[in-house]
Design an enzyme around this catalytic site. Structure first.
Site, PDB file in Angstrom:
ATOM      1  N   THR A 139       0.881  -1.159   0.000  1.00 27.67           N
ATOM      2  CA  THR A 139       0.000   0.000   0.000  1.00 27.67           C
ATOM      3  C   THR A 139       0.919   1.210   0.000  1.00 27.67           C
ATOM      4  O   THR A 139       1.668   1.440   0.944  1.00 27.67           O
ATOM      5  CB  THR A 139      -0.959   0.010   1.205  1.00 27.67           C
ATOM      6  OG1 THR A 139      -1.721   1.210   1.183  1.00 27.67           O
ATOM      7  CG2 THR A 139      -0.246  -0.125   2.521  1.00 27.67           C
ATOM      8  N   HIS A 181      -9.484 -11.907  -8.102  1.00 26.22           N
ATOM      9  CA  HIS A 181      -9.657 -11.431  -6.729  1.00 26.22           C
ATOM     10  C   HIS A 181     -11.053 -11.736  -6.202  1.00 26.22           C
ATOM     11  O   HIS A 181     -12.019 -11.824  -6.969  1.00 26.22           O
ATOM     12  CB  HIS A 181      -9.401  -9.920  -6.686  1.00 26.22           C
ATOM     13  CG  HIS A 181      -9.244  -9.365  -5.304  1.00 26.22           C
ATOM     14  ND1 HIS A 181     -10.283  -8.801  -4.604  1.00 26.22           N
ATOM     15  CD2 HIS A 181      -8.162  -9.294  -4.495  1.00 26.22           C
ATOM     16  CE1 HIS A 181      -9.851  -8.401  -3.420  1.00 26.22           C
ATOM     17  NE2 HIS A 181      -8.561  -8.686  -3.329  1.00 26.22           N
TER      18      HIS A 181
END
Length: 529
Positions: free
Chosen positions: A82, A240
């Site tokens: 991130t 995902h």
């Protein structure tokens, strides 16, 4: 707190964050706490009278940081990165300070127009098709969504609406081009649609009709559930989890296609697998309408080849959405642009700049080949949203689920201007170099093997001649040790460990440290090796 106090405490908070970053190596990536730890630190009821800010500030370490998982620790190797930079933190400060909500152009013109410009910058930097640009003469456009999960759900609903509109427009005309079974399916759907005549009077996104009780009932034209009952979409079995959630919330059948080892020695959907699925489902009376391709799967950073699958989607009338949440940022570098070969076939595309692009969460750019058409699918008019420029200006509310939105483009603008593209490219190349080093080190004593070839900062590995339970036991022991943090994954029944370079602070010594920790714990729990 007044403006004078805010100036003092704001500087103090900036110093606190800077100190946190400067000393993050002194911490461990995972906290040593159990669920419910905060009950001993935070009262069960809110205070009746104001507390002094200094008392609140003094609690930050014990309540917040001691209970945090430190994603930017140089020994954090889990999930995917991130991203973060001081420039993007400053952008969020300004966004929070302006506190505007840019649902229409007029509600905050600079928010809308800077977003349009910054996304056009990204089109050029990534090598995306010109038709995705907001400044292009065509109907394409870009928008910043919150996450890739949001982008996926928007794409599914847009694809579903486009297919609904197509079926309603065709009616009984042109059914001869379908096979007998699918033609029967469409005829049945169309008969149900015709029974609700008000929805066929015009192609407005919402119709208000009267039911038997003389109460108003909203009937969605483009999202008419009487039409999409037989729709089916496809994705890789490596896609995902947000794809499954998006399909579930959209009321759509999802068929996961078994990926095969092919491109780069990793997993992706083959041409034959997709063609066979479309044929089989049409024979069963279903209506294939969408394929969702992944560029950089979470499990192993696999790639669905757009140059192979894109033409099939065009031939078969399937909407193609491309989710490049993690890997998309690597296209900043010329040597990684192979990832986007065939992107011209995509109807929509998204990636998370907040994963590896030095821009902090949340910032997920998304582009549409025909945003003008898709805006119809999400349009709900209200008088309080109208303004005198709505026929010529962009209103981003038409391309998202939420009405409100934040000034996310400030982060892109600050980072690209003050950091420069070359710095981001250096970071991406460094990430790949460190991962390649770890991939070399982890197999040096012969006990481990790669599950798939190392790719874009990610190394997937497992014990040789081992069971899934052996590798699970090792992974749990590594995380219980807390000196490094990584997570496992499974592909088609094979359990393995993932090591991904996440922090911009990670260096070669940290990679060597991670290898040493893994070898030490392996020695301890598998002394038979």
């Amino acid at each position: 707190m007044d403006s004078a106090s805010f100036r003092v405490e704001g500087k103090r908070m900036v110093d606190f964050v800077a100190d946190y970053w400067d000393t993050i190596r002194e911490r461990r990536p995972l906290p040593d706490i159990k669920p419910g730890y905060i009950q001993e630190l935070v009262p069960s009821k809110a205070p009746a009278s104001p507390e002094d800010w200094s008392a609140i500030f003094d609690d930050l370490e014990s309540v917040v940081l001691n209970g945090a998982t430190h994603w930017h620790h140089p020994h954090f190797f889990a999930y995917f990165p991130t991203a973060l930079s001081y420039q993007s933190i400053l952008a969020d400060i300004l966004s929070g300070g302006i506190a505007g909500i840019g649902f229409t152009w007029k509600s905050c013109p600079s928010m809308t127009e800077l977003e349009m410009s910054s996304l056009d910058w990204l089109v050029d930097l990534l090598g995306l098709p010109e038709h995705f640009k907001n400044a292009h003469d065509g109907p394409g456009c870009g928008i910043i969504q919150s996450t890739a999960s949001d982008s996926t759900m928007i794409a599914i609903m847009a694809a579903r609406a486009a297919q609904v509109a197509r079926i309603k427009a065709e009616g009984d005309v042109g059914l001869g081009k379908w096979t007998a079974d699918i033609g029967k399916t469409i005829r049945e759907i169309f008969e149900r649609v015709k029974s609700n005549k008000p929805t066929l009077q015009s192609q407005k996104s919402i119709h208000i009709v009267e039911d038997d009780e003389n109460a108003e009932m909203i009937v969605p034209f483009y999202h008419d559930p009487t039409v999409f009952e037989k729709f089916v979409m496809y994705c890789s079995d490596q896609a995902h989890s947000s794809v499954e959630k998006g399909a579930m919330l959209s009321g759509i059948r999802l068929r996961k296609l078994k990926a095969q080892r092919d491109f780069l020695g990793n997993f992706g959907v083959s041409e034959m697998t997709l063609r066979n699925a479309i044929r089989q489902d049409r024979d069963r009376g279903y209506i294939p309408f969408m394929f969702l391709a992944t560029i950089g799967t979470t499990c192993s950073c696999g790639v669905d080849r757009l140059d192979v699958l894109g033409p099939i989607c065009e031939q078969e009338g399937l909407y193609l959405h491309v989710d490049a949440a993690y890997a998309g940022t690597f296209a900043f570098c010329p040597e990684f642009k192979y990832l986007l070969n065939g992107i011209e076939h995509a109807d929509s595309y998204n990636f998370n700049l907040h994963k590896a692009g030095m821009v902090n969460f949340d910032c997920s750019p998304m582009w549409f080949k025909n945003g003008t058409n898709i805006a119809k699918f999400f349009n709900v008019d209200a008088l309080y949203l109208a303004h005198e420029y709505q026929s010529t200006a962009a209103d981003y509310r038409h391309l998202q689920v939420a009405l409100g939105r934040r000034f996310r483009s400030l982060k892109i603008w600050f980072v690209l201007r003050n950091m420069g593209v070359a710095k981001i490219q250096d970071y991406l190349r460094g990430t790949e170099k460190l991962a390649a080093k770890f991939a070399e080190l982890i197999i040096e004593d012969g006990r481990f093997e790669h599950f798939v070839p190392q790719h874009l900062g990610l190394t997937c590995f497992k014990l040789k001649n081992s069971s899934n339970s052996d590798n699970e036991r090792l992974c749990n022991a590594i995380n219980e040790d807390r000196r490094i943090h990584l997570v496992p994954s499974t592909v088609q029944g094979n359990y393995f460990l993932r090591m991904v370079v996440c922090s911009q602070l990670t260096n070669e010594n940290d990679v060597i440290f991670a290898k040493n920790v893994i070898f030490e714990i392996t020695d301890r729990i598998f002394d038979v090796y």
